[in-house]
Design an enzyme around this catalytic site. Structure first.
Site, PDB file in Angstrom:
ATOM      1  N   CYS A   2       0.829  -1.208   0.000  1.00  0.00           N
ATOM      2  CA  CYS A   2       0.000   0.000   0.000  1.00  0.00           C
ATOM      3  C   CYS A   2       0.863   1.256   0.000  1.00  0.00           C
ATOM      4  O   CYS A   2       1.917   1.295   0.628  1.00  0.00           O
ATOM      5  CB  CYS A   2      -0.885   0.036   1.232  1.00  0.00           C
ATOM      6  N   ARG A  28       4.967   0.277  -6.295  1.00  0.00           N
ATOM      7  CA  ARG A  28       4.934  -0.610  -5.125  1.00  0.00           C
ATOM      8  C   ARG A  28       3.928  -1.722  -5.308  1.00  0.00           C
ATOM      9  O   ARG A  28       3.936  -2.701  -4.561  1.00  0.00           O
ATOM     10  CB  ARG A  28       4.563   0.202  -3.872  1.00  0.00           C
ATOM     11  N   TRP A  79      -3.254  -2.496  -1.584  1.00  0.00           N
ATOM     12  CA  TRP A  79      -2.900  -3.849  -2.012  1.00  0.00           C
ATOM     13  C   TRP A  79      -3.699  -4.759  -1.084  1.00  0.00           C
ATOM     14  O   TRP A  79      -3.419  -4.832   0.112  1.00  0.00           O
ATOM     15  CB  TRP A  79      -1.393  -4.051  -1.834  1.00  0.00           C
ATOM     16  N   ASN A 105      -1.719   1.346   6.354  1.00  0.00           N
ATOM     17  CA  ASN A 105      -0.893   0.242   5.847  1.00  0.00           C
ATOM     18  C   ASN A 105      -0.660  -0.717   6.999  1.00  0.00           C
ATOM     19  O   ASN A 105      -0.346  -0.267   8.099  1.00  0.00           O
ATOM     20  CB  ASN A 105       0.489   0.734   5.395  1.00  0.00           C
ATOM     21  N   GLY A 106      -0.760  -1.999   6.739  1.00  0.00           N
ATOM     22  CA  GLY A 106      -0.499  -2.973   7.800  1.00  0.00           C
ATOM     23  C   GLY A 106      -1.715  -3.846   8.035  1.00  0.00           C
ATOM     24  O   GLY A 106      -2.635  -3.892   7.215  1.00  0.00           O
ATOM     25  N   GLU A 473      18.212 -16.781  -9.187  1.00  0.00           N
ATOM     26  CA  GLU A 473      17.852 -15.396  -9.490  1.00  0.00           C
ATOM     27  C   GLU A 473      17.359 -15.270 -10.939  1.00  0.00           C
ATOM     28  O   GLU A 473      16.353 -14.600 -11.207  1.00  0.00           O
ATOM     29  CB  GLU A 473      19.055 -14.486  -9.234  1.00  0.00           C
ATOM     30  N   LYS A 477      13.581 -14.003 -11.944  1.00  0.00           N
ATOM     31  CA  LYS A 477      13.294 -12.862 -12.836  1.00  0.00           C
ATOM     32  C   LYS A 477      12.373 -13.316 -13.959  1.00  0.00           C
ATOM     33  O   LYS A 477      11.413 -12.635 -14.296  1.00  0.00           O
ATOM     34  CB  LYS A 477      14.571 -12.288 -13.465  1.00  0.00           C
ATOM     35  N   GLU A 480       8.697 -14.210 -12.502  1.00  0.00           N
ATOM     36  CA  GLU A 480       7.867 -13.179 -11.874  1.00  0.00           C
ATOM     37  C   GLU A 480       7.337 -12.151 -12.856  1.00  0.00           C
ATOM     38  O   GLU A 480       6.298 -11.550 -12.623  1.00  0.00           O
ATOM     39  CB  GLU A 480       8.583 -12.500 -10.707  1.00  0.00           C
ATOM     40  N   HIS A 496      18.822 -35.818  -9.702  1.00  0.00           N
ATOM     41  CA  HIS A 496      18.076 -36.229  -8.509  1.00  0.00           C
ATOM     42  C   HIS A 496      16.617 -35.826  -8.597  1.00  0.00           C
ATOM     43  O   HIS A 496      15.930 -35.831  -7.582  1.00  0.00           O
ATOM     44  CB  HIS A 496      18.746 -35.641  -7.257  1.00  0.00           C
ATOM     45  N   LYS A 590       6.326  -3.988  -4.629  1.00  0.00           N
ATOM     46  CA  LYS A 590       7.755  -3.669  -4.543  1.00  0.00           C
ATOM     47  C   LYS A 590       8.288  -3.824  -3.133  1.00  0.00           C
ATOM     48  O   LYS A 590       9.365  -4.349  -2.918  1.00  0.00           O
ATOM     49  CB  LYS A 590       7.964  -2.227  -5.029  1.00  0.00           C
TER      50      LYS A 590
HETATM   51  C1  F6R Z   1      12.172  -9.987  -6.873  1.00  0.00           C
HETATM   52  C2  F6R Z   1      12.173  -9.032  -5.801  1.00  0.00           C
HETATM   53  C3  F6R Z   1      11.840  -9.493  -4.441  1.00  0.00           C
HETATM   54  C4  F6R Z   1      12.620  -8.689  -3.379  1.00  0.00           C
HETATM   55  C5  F6R Z   1      12.171  -9.086  -1.973  1.00  0.00           C
HETATM   56  C6  F6R Z   1      12.985  -8.397  -0.905  1.00  0.00           C
HETATM   57  O1  F6R Z   1      12.627  -9.437  -8.065  1.00  0.00           O
HETATM   58  O2  F6R Z   1      12.397  -7.862  -6.019  1.00  0.00           O
HETATM   59  O3  F6R Z   1      12.063 -10.846  -4.299  1.00  0.00           O
HETATM   60  O4  F6R Z   1      13.970  -8.932  -3.546  1.00  0.00           O
HETATM   61  O5  F6R Z   1      10.819  -8.774  -1.815  1.00  0.00           O
HETATM   62  O6  F6R Z   1      12.941  -7.016  -1.045  1.00  0.00           O
HETATM   63  P1  F6R Z   1      13.990  -6.070  -0.355  1.00  0.00           P
HETATM   64  O7  F6R Z   1      15.308  -6.241  -1.040  1.00  0.00           O
HETATM   65  O8  F6R Z   1      13.409  -4.698  -0.524  1.00  0.00           O
HETATM   66  O9  F6R Z   1      14.067  -6.473   1.094  1.00  0.00           O
END
Ligand code: F6R
Length: 595
Positions: A2, A28, A79, A105-106, A473, A477, A480, A496, A590
């Site tokens: 949010c 976000r 959100w 928020n929360g 990673e 990417k 997602e 395995h 985000k």
């Molecule tokens: C994926 C991504 C998330 C963040 C995770 C932690 O591309 O961005 O997996 O890495 O939510 O976020 P931070 O680094 O802000 O703690």
């Protein structure tokens, strides 16, 4: 998650400004939005009243022209947690008399009990949210107390991690309080702002104060007062200057923030190579004196932790643990005064990281944070902090903050082994390799591959040692943002289990370094090829097993940096092939501030 934006000051038509503030928080992630404004008394036909507009979906081309002029307003991007994505559930929420508007928020953990009492007191609810409980509680408390006192009492009645912001049509003030969820106040000339994220303040001011947990702010046109919510006493505070460039919040010539941020990466690494303080004496002694060290992060940051673990082992011959924030509780029993937690986070607000780190700190552990957002919760909590220096990152999928984290960790590993300049040299070579990758002819190659495999349903990525977390990673990417199922696999683990899924034309990406693991990883690539897999090599070696080759430079352990960049670009172009928005993947936010 949010987003919060609020304004009080001398501007007189601020609903559009609040909407702009919300737009800058869009990255976000959200599913509905709303703005509430106290109409200016100057307009007798409108009366002193709160007007609001709430909508589901993205703001897009929407406007708030239907809202009257005003100089006190709040807005929110929601959100969904409690209650579906509906107009009623969107914030701001209003009390029964529509005299108070509130955003939140929360999660209010005791909202069911509170709601029961309020329903018994004849409050009428319009939404399914926990937030609406807060505004009715505030209304109830305001019957006997001033707005400020009622707000303080209300906040203290909430259980859980929350940030709330409220306005009252009768008062010229914004009240805000936080425990857990972030809030930052922006200071202008005869005007003040409040936001959940400093990036929203950048176009207006760099002069900010990050509200601490258990603090309440009384924000007026020309003054800001901070109160400790437990003692109700005023506390002194120090403003900070945001160090981000305003241009970092702008997309410039790029089509999406994600590609802009991928392009920012050579400069980020270059800056870390030349200016990073990771090799400073106090950081090195913190690490050398610790009896056990845990690298902790979530999502992409957790993969950076695994990369860090491999780099520390390989370069500095130092054993460290790597853990996922949301799984770290179980390790807390091993934490003591001699433990060091190295917490990695772009936002510094990820609740799944903050909670266990806070608990580890309570057990006496020292906290070293690598964090991208100055003044964020993690930044303030840490004993030692290193700013990642990636600049504002807006695309939901993290790119340059990940590259920044592993550049710092590589340099730190070399500094621990008293070879910092070698680490710097490797980073500068990585800068060159990435610049070459970003040249048009190489991008064309990656786009060609994306076009070829964009209709596949599974993609496997394999790597060994340092390159196993890089495979995780790369797969994250891809999945997602393009929604293609992708799996990172430790190359040696293929046999395995995962090999059962490789069939004719299954795209199999091989992260192949030129080091002691090359032969074994190649053998694993052959196994996939023998099952019909379509083998894509990201490597400095153009081996015959590859059906498609994406070159990078051979730069020792720093090869992991260009490898990751190539996989980011592949994820980006796969997403464009599928006509999806890489900046705002579905269901994701985000900054993840609820557990
Ligand atoms: C994926 C991504 C998330 C963040 C995770 C932690 O591309 O961005 O997996 O890495 O939510 O976020 P931070 O680094 O802000 O703690």
């Amino acid at each position: 998650m949010c987003g919060v934006f609020g304004y009080i000051g001398n501007k007189t038509n601020i609903a559009p400004l609040v909407l702009e503030g919300l737009k800058s928080l869009e990255y976000r992630g959200y599913d509905s939005w709303g703005v509430a404004v106290v109409a200016l008394n100057l307009q007798p036909e409108i009366k002193n009243k709160i007007y609001f507009k709430k909508r589901i979906g993205k703001i897009g081309g929407a406007n708030v022209d239907s809202l009257p002029a005003g100089s006190l307003a709040i807005g929110h991007t929601r959100w969904a947690t409690h209650g579906g994505v509906t107009r009623e559930n969107a914030h701001p929420h209003l009390d029964c008399t529509e005299s108070i508007a509130l955003i939140h928020n929360g999660i209010v953990e005791n909202y069911i009990d509170l709601k029961k009492e309020l329903l018994a007191g004849n409050h009428v609810f319009k939404s399914e949210t926990d937030t609406e409980v807060i505004v009715h509680l505030l209304e109830e408390n305001s019957r006997k107390l001033s707005f400020e006192e009622a707000f303080l009492k209300t906040f203290n009645q909430l259980e859980g991690l929350n940030a709330i912001v409220a306005i009252d049509k009768k008062e010229r003030v914004i009240l805000a309080a936080r425990k857990g969820s972030p809030l930052v106040i922006g200071f202008g000339k005869n005007e003040h702002f409040i936001a959940s994220d400093p990036s929203a303040l950048l176009p207006f001011t760099k002069d900010v104060y990050f509200l601490e947990d258990d603090q309440m702010a009384i924000i007026k046109d020309d003054s800001v007062k901070i109160i400790n919510i437990n003692s109700a006493k005023e506390v002194k505070f120090l403003k900070q200057m945001l160090d981000w460039d305003v241009s970092s919040a702008e997309i410039g010539e790029f089509e999406h923030f994600m590609i802009k941020e991928i392009y920012d990466q050579p400069a980020v690494i270059h800056d870390i190579a030349n200016n990073a303080i990771v090799g400073s004496d106090n950081i090195l002694s913190l690490i050398n004196e610790a009896e056990d060290i845990y690298l902790v992060g979530c999502g992409t940051a957790s993969y950076a932790c695994l990369v860090g673990k491999a780099l520390f082992s390989k370069i500095a011959k130092k054993q460290v643990h790597a853990a996922i924030g949301s799984e770290f509780e179980d390790q807390l029993k091993f934490i003591n005064k001699k433990s060091l937690i190295i917490a990695l986070s772009q936002s510094g607000e990820t609740i799944d990281l903050l909670e266990p780190v806070r608990k580890a700190q309570q057990k006496g552990a020292k906290i070293l944070a690598f964090v991208n957002v100055l003044g964020s919760s993690l930044f303030r909590m840490a004993d030692e902090k290193i700013l990642i220096g990636a600049g504002l990152e807006k695309a939901v999928a993290s790119t340059k903050a990940f590259i920044g984290k592993i550049s710092h960790l590589l340099l730190l590993a070399y500094a621990l082994d008293k070879r910092k300049s070698q680490g710097q040299r490797l980073l500068l070579e990585a800068v060159e390799s990435i610049r070459i990758i970003l040249q048009e002819k190489n991008l064309k190659n990656i786009k060609k591959l994306a076009h070829k495999i964009s209709n596949e349903k599974d993609i496997f990525v394999i790597g060994r040692g340092l390159y196993f977390p890089a495979s995780l990673e790369a797969a994250l990417k891809i999945k997602e943002i393009s929604y293609i199922h992708a799996e990172g696999v430790a190359a040696g683990e293929l046999k395995h289990g995962p090999l059962a899924l490789v069939e004719k034309d299954t795209p199999c990406i091989v992260l192949l370094p030129d080091d002691e693991t090359t032969a074994l990883t190649l053998a694993n690539a052959m196994e996939m090829k023998a099952r019909g897999g379509y083998i894509i090599g990201i490597s400095s070696i153009n081996h015959g097993v590859f059906d498609f080759y994406l070159p990078i430079a051979n730069i020792g352990e720093a090869s992991v940096l260009p490898m990751v960049v190539v996989s980011q670009l592949l994820a980006y172009y796969l997403t464009l092939e599928k006509k999806l928005d890489p900046d705002k993947p579905r269901n994701l936010a985000k900054s993840v501030t609820v557990r």
